[in-house]
Design a protein around this motif. Sequence first.
Motif, PDB file in Angstrom:
ATOM      1  N   LEU A 197       0.961  -1.299  -0.165  1.00 22.54           N
ATOM      2  CA  LEU A 197       0.036  -0.123   0.055  1.00 22.54           C
ATOM      3  C   LEU A 197       1.004   1.223   0.067  1.00 22.54           C
ATOM      4  CD1 LEU A 197      -2.613  -1.181   2.819  1.00 22.54           C
ATOM      5  CD2 LEU A 197      -3.083  -0.737   0.315  1.00 22.54           C
ATOM      6  N   VAL A 198       0.494   2.135  -0.984  1.00 27.69           N
ATOM      7  CA  VAL A 198       1.277   3.283  -1.128  1.00 27.69           C
ATOM      8  C   VAL A 198       0.529   4.546  -0.945  1.00 27.69           C
ATOM      9  CG1 VAL A 198       3.412   2.082  -2.143  1.00 27.69           C
ATOM     10  CG2 VAL A 198       1.669   3.091  -3.540  1.00 27.69           C
ATOM     11  N   PRO A 199       1.109   5.717  -0.848  1.00 29.84           N
ATOM     12  CA  PRO A 199       0.314   6.982  -1.016  1.00 29.84           C
ATOM     13  C   PRO A 199      -0.124   7.372  -2.331  1.00 29.84           C
ATOM     14  CG  PRO A 199       2.177   7.495   0.301  1.00 29.84           C
ATOM     15  CD  PRO A 199       2.324   6.020  -0.108  1.00 29.84           C
ATOM     16  N   CYS A 200      -1.456   7.795  -2.536  1.00 29.93           N
ATOM     17  CA  CYS A 200      -2.091   8.263  -3.678  1.00 29.93           C
ATOM     18  C   CYS A 200      -1.146   9.527  -4.152  1.00 29.93           C
ATOM     19  CB  CYS A 200      -3.627   8.553  -3.684  1.00 29.93           C
ATOM     20  SG  CYS A 200      -4.333   6.962  -3.445  1.00 29.93           S
ATOM     21  N   GLU A 201      -1.015   9.795  -5.504  1.00 31.17           N
ATOM     22  CA  GLU A 201      -0.355  11.060  -5.904  1.00 31.17           C
ATOM     23  C   GLU A 201      -1.052  11.921  -6.787  1.00 31.17           C
ATOM     24  OE1 GLU A 201       4.284  10.084  -6.981  1.00 31.17           O
ATOM     25  OE2 GLU A 201       2.994   8.128  -7.271  1.00 31.17           O
ATOM     26  N   ASN A 202      -0.823  13.147  -6.574  1.00 33.78           N
ATOM     27  CA  ASN A 202      -1.506  14.199  -7.654  1.00 33.78           C
ATOM     28  C   ASN A 202      -0.647  14.568  -8.623  1.00 33.78           C
ATOM     29  OD1 ASN A 202      -0.173  15.990  -5.839  1.00 33.78           O
ATOM     30  ND2 ASN A 202      -2.058  16.583  -4.980  1.00 33.78           N
ATOM     31  N   GLY A 203       0.630  14.371  -8.427  1.00 28.28           N
ATOM     32  CA  GLY A 203       1.724  14.694  -9.256  1.00 28.28           C
ATOM     33  C   GLY A 203       3.097  14.010  -9.114  1.00 28.28           C
ATOM     34  N   VAL A 204       4.204  14.126  -9.813  1.00 28.42           N
ATOM     35  CA  VAL A 204       5.492  13.582  -9.643  1.00 28.42           C
ATOM     36  C   VAL A 204       5.999  14.127  -8.189  1.00 28.42           C
ATOM     37  CG1 VAL A 204       7.956  13.253 -10.393  1.00 28.42           C
ATOM     38  CG2 VAL A 204       5.798  13.309 -11.945  1.00 28.42           C
ATOM     39  N   GLY A 205       6.097  13.206  -7.350  1.00 30.26           N
ATOM     40  CA  GLY A 205       6.575  13.429  -6.008  1.00 30.26           C
ATOM     41  C   GLY A 205       5.910  14.314  -5.113  1.00 30.26           C
ATOM     42  N   THR A 206       4.567  14.198  -5.398  1.00 30.37           N
ATOM     43  CA  THR A 206       3.260  14.898  -4.443  1.00 30.37           C
ATOM     44  C   THR A 206       2.301  14.093  -4.370  1.00 30.37           C
ATOM     45  OG1 THR A 206       2.043  15.913  -6.335  1.00 30.37           O
ATOM     46  CG2 THR A 206       4.330  17.443  -5.399  1.00 30.37           C
ATOM     47  N   SER A 245     -13.807   5.988  -0.660  1.00 28.28           N
ATOM     48  CA  SER A 245     -12.266   6.214  -0.500  1.00 28.28           C
ATOM     49  C   SER A 245     -11.285   5.783  -1.512  1.00 28.28           C
ATOM     50  CB  SER A 245     -11.904   5.431   0.877  1.00 28.28           C
ATOM     51  OG  SER A 245     -12.737   5.810   2.029  1.00 28.28           O
ATOM     52  N   VAL A 246     -10.069   6.406  -1.296  1.00 33.57           N
ATOM     53  CA  VAL A 246      -9.163   6.001  -2.410  1.00 33.57           C
ATOM     54  C   VAL A 246      -7.813   5.037  -1.873  1.00 33.57           C
ATOM     55  CG1 VAL A 246      -9.291   7.886  -4.005  1.00 33.57           C
ATOM     56  CG2 VAL A 246      -7.697   8.178  -1.915  1.00 33.57           C
ATOM     57  N   VAL A 247      -7.479   4.118  -3.019  1.00 35.80           N
ATOM     58  CA  VAL A 247      -6.410   3.114  -2.604  1.00 35.80           C
ATOM     59  C   VAL A 247      -5.464   2.935  -3.490  1.00 35.80           C
ATOM     60  CG1 VAL A 247      -6.020   0.717  -1.920  1.00 35.80           C
ATOM     61  CG2 VAL A 247      -8.366   1.708  -1.159  1.00 35.80           C
ATOM     62  N   LYS A 248      -4.355   2.811  -3.069  1.00 40.68           N
ATOM     63  CA  LYS A 248      -3.080   2.853  -4.386  1.00 40.68           C
ATOM     64  C   LYS A 248      -2.340   1.629  -3.750  1.00 40.68           C
ATOM     65  CE  LYS A 248       0.024   5.315  -7.099  1.00 40.68           C
ATOM     66  NZ  LYS A 248       0.878   6.746  -7.346  1.00 40.68           N
ATOM     67  N   VAL A 249      -2.195   0.901  -4.802  1.00 35.89           N
ATOM     68  CA  VAL A 249      -1.314  -0.555  -4.415  1.00 35.89           C
ATOM     69  C   VAL A 249      -0.215  -0.655  -5.432  1.00 35.89           C
ATOM     70  CG1 VAL A 249      -1.372  -3.091  -4.576  1.00 35.89           C
ATOM     71  CG2 VAL A 249      -3.272  -1.878  -3.565  1.00 35.89           C
ATOM     72  N   GLY A 261      11.185  -4.136 -11.799  1.00 33.24           N
ATOM     73  CA  GLY A 261      10.152  -3.135 -12.249  1.00 33.24           C
ATOM     74  C   GLY A 261       9.044  -2.896 -11.386  1.00 33.24           C
ATOM     75  N   THR A 262       8.356  -1.932 -11.539  1.00 33.10           N
ATOM     76  CA  THR A 262       7.007  -1.706 -10.554  1.00 33.10           C
ATOM     77  C   THR A 262       5.761  -1.167 -11.553  1.00 33.10           C
ATOM     78  OG1 THR A 262       7.433   0.521 -10.012  1.00 33.10           O
ATOM     79  CG2 THR A 262       8.459  -1.111  -8.613  1.00 33.10           C
ATOM     80  N   VAL A 263       4.669  -1.573 -11.002  1.00 35.06           N
ATOM     81  CA  VAL A 263       3.451  -1.089 -11.798  1.00 35.06           C
ATOM     82  C   VAL A 263       2.763  -0.477 -10.327  1.00 35.06           C
ATOM     83  CG1 VAL A 263       3.499  -1.964 -13.658  1.00 35.06           C
ATOM     84  CG2 VAL A 263       2.193  -3.073 -11.930  1.00 35.06           C
ATOM     85  N   VAL A 264       1.723   0.259 -10.500  1.00 34.32           N
ATOM     86  CA  VAL A 264       0.830   0.755  -9.506  1.00 34.32           C
ATOM     87  C   VAL A 264      -0.533   0.757 -10.085  1.00 34.32           C
ATOM     88  CG1 VAL A 264       2.452   2.111  -8.346  1.00 34.32           C
ATOM     89  CG2 VAL A 264       0.843   3.066  -9.999  1.00 34.32           C
ATOM     90  N   ARG A 265      -1.657   0.766  -9.086  1.00 35.65           N
ATOM     91  CA  ARG A 265      -3.016   0.854  -9.567  1.00 35.65           C
ATOM     92  C   ARG A 265      -3.568   1.776  -8.461  1.00 35.65           C
ATOM     93  NH1 ARG A 265      -7.242  -4.124 -10.603  1.00 35.65           N
ATOM     94  NH2 ARG A 265      -7.147  -3.586 -12.662  1.00 35.65           N
ATOM     95  N   ASP A 266      -4.160   2.918  -8.755  1.00 39.72           N
ATOM     96  CA  ASP A 266      -4.809   3.650  -7.949  1.00 39.72           C
ATOM     97  C   ASP A 266      -6.511   3.595  -8.231  1.00 39.72           C
ATOM     98  OD1 ASP A 266      -6.145   6.081  -7.079  1.00 39.72           O
ATOM     99  OD2 ASP A 266      -4.183   7.285  -7.068  1.00 39.72           O
ATOM    100  N   MET A 267      -7.058   3.420  -7.121  1.00 39.48           N
ATOM    101  CA  MET A 267      -8.694   2.895  -7.274  1.00 39.48           C
ATOM    102  C   MET A 267      -9.397   3.609  -6.313  1.00 39.48           C
ATOM    103  SD  MET A 267      -8.065  -1.133  -6.480  1.00 39.48           S
ATOM    104  CE  MET A 267      -7.182  -1.442  -4.873  1.00 39.48           C
TER     105      MET A 267
END
Length: 354
Positions: A197-206, A245-249, A261-267
């Motif tokens: 579980l990682v924080p949801c982002e609204n921009g690169v590094g934010t 609510s929002v969840v990011k994996v 490598g990595t991929v993410v899903r924001d949902m």
Amino acid sequence: MKKAIYFSLLLMFLIPLSSKASHVMGMDLTYECLGPNRYLVTLKLYRDCNGISPSGSYTLNYSSAQCGVSSSINLTQLGQPIDITPLCPSIQSQCNGSNQYGVQKYTYQGILNLPAGCGSDWVMTVTECCRNAAITSLTNPSNENILVEATLNNTLASCDNSPQFLNDPVPFYCANQLSNYNHGATDSDGDSLVFTLVPCENGVGTYVSYKGGYSATSPLSTTGAFNLNSSNGQLSFTPSSTQVSVVKVQVDEYRNGVKIGTVVRDMQFIVVNCSNNLPTASGVNGTASNTFTMTACSNACFTINSADGDAADVVTMISNNAIPGATFTTTSGSRPVGTFCWAPTQSDVGTYTF
């Protein structure tokens, strides 16, 4: 030699909802190797049909500090969006003009060509405005963008295919009932996957601004913990109230113990009050176990039983067909029995999840 089969269950009762929503409900970004230094990149965007339509193309920004490259390509829309609203067959969604809730999946693709054999640190990002205004776990959701990213190692002897998500991220849940969700993530290269579980982002590094009490690891209001199985991505939790609510994996892939490598899903997760008991399913052959071990070069089957506390309800069972060559069939009737069968070869030895 033997192989283990794991299966996870997504059991939902879905009802039509009204919406205050504005636009995007989730995104994910994956890639497929087409040949040396050449990749097909796929963006999937999930739209609230009560909001505006997304763009016909998106910009994929990509960069590598090792190679001294920072550039972009366009990802263009493939065909028409698909209505993936999980409603009963007799109910029309908002996507088809009714007054019910609606979710559409848009798919975008583009070809990414990288410098030959250069860069183990490639980063790809896509940003979209704006998040759904109905979200209750963020301070000011409609002012928050959504960013998804993927990382890639272009120096491998055998180029990499990222993990793929077989299950759509449009979960609806019932308050005060145990809930489960699994992405159905698979990797065609057989790389090991680790989920976080990682924080949801609204921009690169934010990052988005969570309301008090919410965070990346506690994204919903729950009774007990919000649990993520790091090995198969299974989410298990009991929502304590109605909420959006929002969840990011993040999914990290490892080859021979090295992260490549990595991929993410924001949902977005939607929790509503339900006057319904969720259906249940047994484990292997009516037991509580969700693990089955079979011998290579043999044919084996097991069954999964369904149940429901509401006598008038009709239960259906489907598989995401995540294991090539395996079959999953069900009996007829309101309480079907599912049968999984597979004849793995010696080359299939390993651990698989469906």
